[in-house]
Scaffold this motif. Structure first.
Motif, PDB file in Angstrom:
ATOM      1  N   PHE A  96       0.851  -1.193   0.000  1.00 22.14           N
ATOM      2  CA  PHE A  96       0.000   0.000   0.000  1.00 22.14           C
ATOM      3  C   PHE A  96       0.882   1.236   0.000  1.00 22.14           C
ATOM      4  CE2 PHE A  96      -2.813  -3.286   1.250  1.00 22.14           C
ATOM      5  CZ  PHE A  96      -4.095  -2.876   0.910  1.00 22.14           C
ATOM      6  N   ILE A  97       0.612   2.141  -0.929  1.00 17.04           N
ATOM      7  CA  ILE A  97       1.342   3.410  -0.998  1.00 17.04           C
ATOM      8  C   ILE A  97       0.677   4.379  -0.019  1.00 17.04           C
ATOM      9  CG2 ILE A  97       2.221   5.207  -2.509  1.00 17.04           C
ATOM     10  CD1 ILE A  97       3.130   2.326  -3.177  1.00 17.04           C
ATOM     11  N   THR A  98       1.490   5.023   0.809  1.00 22.22           N
ATOM     12  CA  THR A  98       0.970   5.834   1.914  1.00 22.22           C
ATOM     13  C   THR A  98       1.601   7.228   1.928  1.00 22.22           C
ATOM     14  OG1 THR A  98       2.691   4.987   3.400  1.00 22.22           O
ATOM     15  CG2 THR A  98       0.590   3.780   3.336  1.00 22.22           C
ATOM     16  N   PRO A  99       0.955   8.185   2.610  1.00 19.36           N
ATOM     17  CA  PRO A  99       1.560   9.517   2.781  1.00 19.36           C
ATOM     18  C   PRO A  99       2.729   9.461   3.773  1.00 19.36           C
ATOM     19  CG  PRO A  99      -0.833   9.592   3.038  1.00 19.36           C
ATOM     20  CD  PRO A  99      -0.418   8.152   3.114  1.00 19.36           C
ATOM     21  N   GLY A 100       3.872   9.025   3.296  1.00 17.52           N
ATOM     22  CA  GLY A 100       5.045   8.891   4.143  1.00 17.52           C
ATOM     23  C   GLY A 100       4.981   7.659   5.027  1.00 17.52           C
ATOM     24  N   ALA A 101       6.073   7.408   5.748  1.00 11.38           N
ATOM     25  CA  ALA A 101       6.086   6.302   6.697  1.00 11.38           C
ATOM     26  C   ALA A 101       5.084   6.529   7.819  1.00 11.38           C
ATOM     27  CB  ALA A 101       7.490   6.129   7.271  1.00 11.38           C
ATOM     28  N   SER A 102       4.833   7.786   8.159  1.00  9.59           N
ATOM     29  CA  SER A 102       3.829   8.076   9.197  1.00  9.59           C
ATOM     30  C   SER A 102       2.466   7.543   8.781  1.00  9.59           C
ATOM     31  CB  SER A 102       3.748   9.583   9.448  1.00  9.59           C
ATOM     32  OG  SER A 102       4.971  10.078   9.942  1.00  9.59           O
ATOM     33  N   GLY A 103       2.110   7.739   7.513  1.00 12.58           N
ATOM     34  CA  GLY A 103       0.856   7.191   7.019  1.00 12.58           C
ATOM     35  C   GLY A 103       0.840   5.681   7.062  1.00 12.58           C
ATOM     36  N   ALA A 104       2.001   5.067   6.779  1.00 11.41           N
ATOM     37  CA  ALA A 104       2.100   3.609   6.834  1.00 11.41           C
ATOM     38  C   ALA A 104       1.893   3.101   8.258  1.00 11.41           C
ATOM     39  CB  ALA A 104       3.456   3.159   6.299  1.00 11.41           C
ATOM     40  N   PHE A 105       2.474   3.795   9.230  1.00 10.32           N
ATOM     41  CA  PHE A 105       2.282   3.408  10.632  1.00 10.32           C
ATOM     42  C   PHE A 105       0.809   3.533  11.031  1.00 10.32           C
ATOM     43  CE2 PHE A 105       6.863   3.676  11.700  1.00 10.32           C
ATOM     44  CZ  PHE A 105       6.935   2.569  12.519  1.00 10.32           C
ATOM     45  N   LEU A 106       0.184   4.630  10.664  1.00 10.01           N
ATOM     46  CA  LEU A 106      -1.223   4.820  11.019  1.00 10.01           C
ATOM     47  C   LEU A 106      -2.079   3.723  10.414  1.00 10.01           C
ATOM     48  CD1 LEU A 106      -1.548   8.688  10.617  1.00 10.01           C
ATOM     49  CD2 LEU A 106      -1.619   7.396  12.760  1.00 10.01           C
ATOM     50  N   LEU A 107      -1.799   3.356   9.189  1.00 12.35           N
ATOM     51  CA  LEU A 107      -2.558   2.308   8.526  1.00 12.35           C
ATOM     52  C   LEU A 107      -2.311   0.958   9.193  1.00 12.35           C
ATOM     53  CD1 LEU A 107      -4.494   1.904   6.163  1.00 12.35           C
ATOM     54  CD2 LEU A 107      -2.518   1.499   4.687  1.00 12.35           C
ATOM     55  N   ALA A 108      -1.062   0.636   9.460  1.00 12.84           N
ATOM     56  CA  ALA A 108      -0.727  -0.661  10.059  1.00 12.84           C
ATOM     57  C   ALA A 108      -1.326  -0.823  11.452  1.00 12.84           C
ATOM     58  CB  ALA A 108       0.794  -0.825  10.119  1.00 12.84           C
ATOM     59  N   LEU A 109      -1.141   0.186  12.279  1.00  8.25           N
ATOM     60  CA  LEU A 109      -1.646   0.084  13.656  1.00  8.25           C
ATOM     61  C   LEU A 109      -3.164   0.206  13.695  1.00  8.25           C
ATOM     62  CD1 LEU A 109       1.056   2.152  15.594  1.00  8.25           C
ATOM     63  CD2 LEU A 109       1.004  -0.300  15.090  1.00  8.25           C
ATOM     64  N   GLY A 110      -3.730   1.014  12.800  1.00 13.44           N
ATOM     65  CA  GLY A 110      -5.172   1.194  12.785  1.00 13.44           C
ATOM     66  C   GLY A 110      -5.931  -0.068  12.454  1.00 13.44           C
ATOM     67  N   ILE A 111      -5.342  -0.949  11.635  1.00 15.08           N
ATOM     68  CA  ILE A 111      -6.046  -2.173  11.247  1.00 15.08           C
ATOM     69  C   ILE A 111      -5.703  -3.363  12.130  1.00 15.08           C
ATOM     70  CG2 ILE A 111      -6.241  -1.430   8.842  1.00 15.08           C
ATOM     71  CD1 ILE A 111      -3.926  -3.261   8.119  1.00 15.08           C
ATOM     72  N   SER A 112      -4.831  -3.168  13.113  1.00 20.87           N
ATOM     73  CA  SER A 112      -4.388  -4.329  13.887  1.00 20.87           C
ATOM     74  C   SER A 112      -4.409  -4.155  15.400  1.00 20.87           C
ATOM     75  CB  SER A 112      -2.968  -4.726  13.457  1.00 20.87           C
ATOM     76  OG  SER A 112      -2.054  -3.655  13.662  1.00 20.87           O
ATOM     77  N   LEU A 113      -4.381  -2.923  15.905  1.00 24.76           N
ATOM     78  CA  LEU A 113      -4.340  -2.695  17.351  1.00 24.76           C
ATOM     79  C   LEU A 113      -5.704  -2.289  17.887  1.00 24.76           C
ATOM     80  CD1 LEU A 113      -1.102  -0.696  18.303  1.00 24.76           C
ATOM     81  CD2 LEU A 113      -1.647  -3.065  18.841  1.00 24.76           C
ATOM     82  N   ASN A 114      -6.101  -2.898  18.995  1.00 21.05           N
ATOM     83  CA  ASN A 114      -7.336  -2.515  19.683  1.00 21.05           C
ATOM     84  C   ASN A 114      -7.017  -1.666  20.904  1.00 21.05           C
ATOM     85  OD1 ASN A 114      -9.333  -4.040  18.121  1.00 21.05           O
ATOM     86  ND2 ASN A 114      -8.325  -5.860  18.958  1.00 21.05           N
ATOM     87  N   PRO A 115      -7.976  -0.837  21.349  1.00 21.17           N
ATOM     88  CA  PRO A 115      -7.773  -0.081  22.579  1.00 21.17           C
ATOM     89  C   PRO A 115      -7.447  -1.021  23.741  1.00 21.17           C
ATOM     90  CG  PRO A 115      -9.680   0.767  21.407  1.00 21.17           C
ATOM     91  CD  PRO A 115      -9.255  -0.484  20.697  1.00 21.17           C
ATOM     92  N   GLY A 116      -6.472  -0.619  24.527  1.00 21.44           N
ATOM     93  CA  GLY A 116      -6.090  -1.407  25.688  1.00 21.44           C
ATOM     94  C   GLY A 116      -5.016  -2.440  25.421  1.00 21.44           C
ATOM     95  N   GLU A 117      -4.759  -2.727  24.145  1.00 19.06           N
ATOM     96  CA  GLU A 117      -3.710  -3.684  23.834  1.00 19.06           C
ATOM     97  C   GLU A 117      -2.342  -3.008  23.881  1.00 19.06           C
ATOM     98  OE1 GLU A 117      -6.104  -6.905  21.062  1.00 19.06           O
ATOM     99  OE2 GLU A 117      -5.059  -5.237  20.069  1.00 19.06           O
ATOM    100  N   GLU A 118      -1.314  -3.823  24.034  1.00 16.94           N
ATOM    101  CA  GLU A 118       0.022  -3.300  24.293  1.00 16.94           C
ATOM    102  C   GLU A 118       0.959  -3.561  23.115  1.00 16.94           C
ATOM    103  OE1 GLU A 118       1.915  -3.420  28.480  1.00 16.94           O
ATOM    104  OE2 GLU A 118       2.780  -5.116  27.407  1.00 16.94           O
ATOM    105  N   LEU A 119       1.763  -2.545  22.813  1.00 21.09           N
ATOM    106  CA  LEU A 119       2.769  -2.663  21.762  1.00 21.09           C
ATOM    107  C   LEU A 119       4.150  -2.514  22.387  1.00 21.09           C
ATOM    108  CD1 LEU A 119       3.531  -2.805  18.732  1.00 21.09           C
ATOM    109  CD2 LEU A 119       3.298  -0.307  18.662  1.00 21.09           C
ATOM    110  N   LEU A 120       4.976  -3.552  22.255  1.00 17.17           N
ATOM    111  CA  LEU A 120       6.328  -3.523  22.806  1.00 17.17           C
ATOM    112  C   LEU A 120       7.277  -2.871  21.811  1.00 17.17           C
ATOM    113  CD1 LEU A 120       6.617  -7.168  24.265  1.00 17.17           C
ATOM    114  CD2 LEU A 120       5.659  -5.120  25.338  1.00 17.17           C
ATOM    115  N   MET A 121       8.151  -2.031  22.319  1.00 14.24           N
ATOM    116  CA  MET A 121       9.159  -1.365  21.483  1.00 14.24           C
ATOM    117  C   MET A 121      10.380  -1.028  22.328  1.00 14.24           C
ATOM    118  SD  MET A 121       7.302   2.367  21.118  1.00 14.24           S
ATOM    119  CE  MET A 121       5.789   1.594  20.551  1.00 14.24           C
ATOM    120  N   ALA A 122      11.437  -0.601  21.675  1.00 13.68           N
ATOM    121  CA  ALA A 122      12.682  -0.290  22.375  1.00 13.68           C
ATOM    122  C   ALA A 122      12.635   1.114  22.961  1.00 13.68           C
ATOM    123  CB  ALA A 122      13.869  -0.407  21.416  1.00 13.68           C
ATOM    124  N   ASP A 123      13.413   1.319  24.000  1.00 13.43           N
ATOM    125  CA  ASP A 123      13.670   2.642  24.565  1.00 13.43           C
ATOM    126  C   ASP A 123      15.189   2.768  24.668  1.00 13.43           C
ATOM    127  OD1 ASP A 123      13.996   4.956  26.016  1.00 13.43           O
ATOM    128  OD2 ASP A 123      12.723   4.365  27.695  1.00 13.43           O
TER     129      ASP A 123
END
Length: 388
Positions: A96-123
């Protein structure tokens, strides 16, 4: 009616560097010679062939919407790029072609993450990643990482911190702010661990191409059940064109199509036509020349920061940043950055923009400007720290 900001905004953190950038612009308006090493945007122009392709489309006057998923011709070119670059087969329907990587993130997380669910990432990590999760009511959980793992998450950390509300794992390689890569073995282990836990794996690959001395590995080499975010902004030099792409697992194609139709309608048409030239031979030759220039800049800045007494436990392998330990000079990297800007007119990014783990002891330097300007910046930095 009592109007107030939506509650979700309480979880969205600001870009602290923007305050520095605003002050830098003020100093420039007053005649100060400010050296910018804070923003992730190299000083190279968009390659000529890409610009010309965009202009040709604009000159037709037929700048209409494309399909929500993007130009099929561009999606096919990206699919061929994955085959030639990584040896993996990706169906264009999954791209899917998106408005930048930010658009890609919004699309990916919007179709897969529910409220209250947790996303692990580095700090440390890029701050928008956690903000994107918060926007959808999910919970970003940043796990401290250090040079012992190249500032990357491990499969062991994922297993240790996974619980009933966990939904996904995000890995960025090369990473922002550290410029480090995850090894192929570590990436495979994290992907397989996440899949075994029935979670979603998100691979931020926007700095692929800007790697020095070795090749980056795509998560698609280990699984089709991954979300891959990429962009034309960094390696291809198209920051202001605002165009990126997202690869989704086959089971998410319909959802991605539906959400893209609603939140984007379509990515900028002239940018898509311009991007068709990004994979042309003459463009790639120029991009490789720029990559070599960035590698030389990295080596220059790396050596000078070490000479001045900054700690860099993991030499960057990609992107265009160095994440340097400044604890020898300060316990407050944000104030250090502010004072350095005021006194010496050099803008850098404080660690607090990338998380909380040892943030007060780290600064990000972007080698996105010329060696001459960086040399001047290092002279000013030496003068600044010697005053203290």
């Amino acid at each position: 009616m009592d109007k107030k900001t939506a509650d979700r905004m309480l979880a969205i953190s600001p870009f602290y560097v923007m305050a520095l950038l605003q002050r830098a612009k003020q100093l420039e308006s007053e005649g100060r010679d400010v050296i910018h090493m804070e923003i992730g945007e190299p000083d190279f122009p968009t390659p000529k062939a890409i610009v010309e392709a965009g202009v040709r489309l604009l000159q037709t006057g037929e700048v209409k919407y494309t399909p929500a998923a993007g130009l099929l011709e561009l999606r096919r070119k990206i699919a061929r790029f994955y085959q030639s670059q990584y040896g993996v087969s990706v169906a264009p329907e999954r791209i899917f072609i998106t408005p930048g990587a930010s658009g890609a993130f919004l699309l990916a997380l919007g179709i897969s993450l529910n409220p209250g669910e947790e996303l692990l990432m580095a700090d440390p990590c890029y701050p928008c990643n956690s903000n994107f999760a918060s926007l959808f009511g999910a919970t970003p959980r940043a796990l401290p990482v250090d040079a012992s793992t190249s500032y990357q998450l491990t499969a062991g950390q994922v297993k240790q911190h996974w619980h009933s509300h966990s939904k996904g794992v995000l890995v960025a390689s090369p990473s922002n702010p550290t410029g480090t890569l995850i090894s192929p073995e570590a990436l495979q282990a994290v992907v397989q661990t996440t899949n075994a836990l029935d979670g979603c794996f998100y691979s931020d690959e926007i700095y692929h191409g800007l790697v020095y001395g070795q090749n980056a590995t795509t998560a698609l080499q280990y699984s089709d059940e991954v979300f891959v975010i990429n962009s034309f902004s960094k390696y291809f030099g198209m920051t202001g064109w605002r165009i990126g792409w997202l690869v989704v697992p086959e089971g998410f194609i319909s959802a991605a199509e539906k959400l893209a139709q609603n939140i984007f309608i379509a990515t900028s048409t002239h940018s898509q036509y311009a991007a068709l030239a990004a994979f042309d031979r003459e463009t790639l030759v120029e991009l490789e020349r720029r990559r070599a220039e960035l590698a030389a800049r990295r080596d220059f800045l790396y050596a000078h920061l070490l000479d001045l007494g900054f700690g860099i436990p993991a030499k960057p392998e990609g992107a265009f940043y160095i994440y340097a330990d400044c604890s020898r000079f300060t316990d407050d990297s944000f104030q250090f950055a502010l004072d350095f800007l005021e006194q010496e007119a050099v803008a850098i990014t404080p660690g607090k923009d990338f998380g909380t783990y040892k943030a007060q002891h780290n600064l990000r330097f972007a080698y996105t400007t010329t060696a001459d300007k960086m040399a001047a910046a290092m002279q000013r930095l030496e003068r600044f720290i010697n005053k203290g």
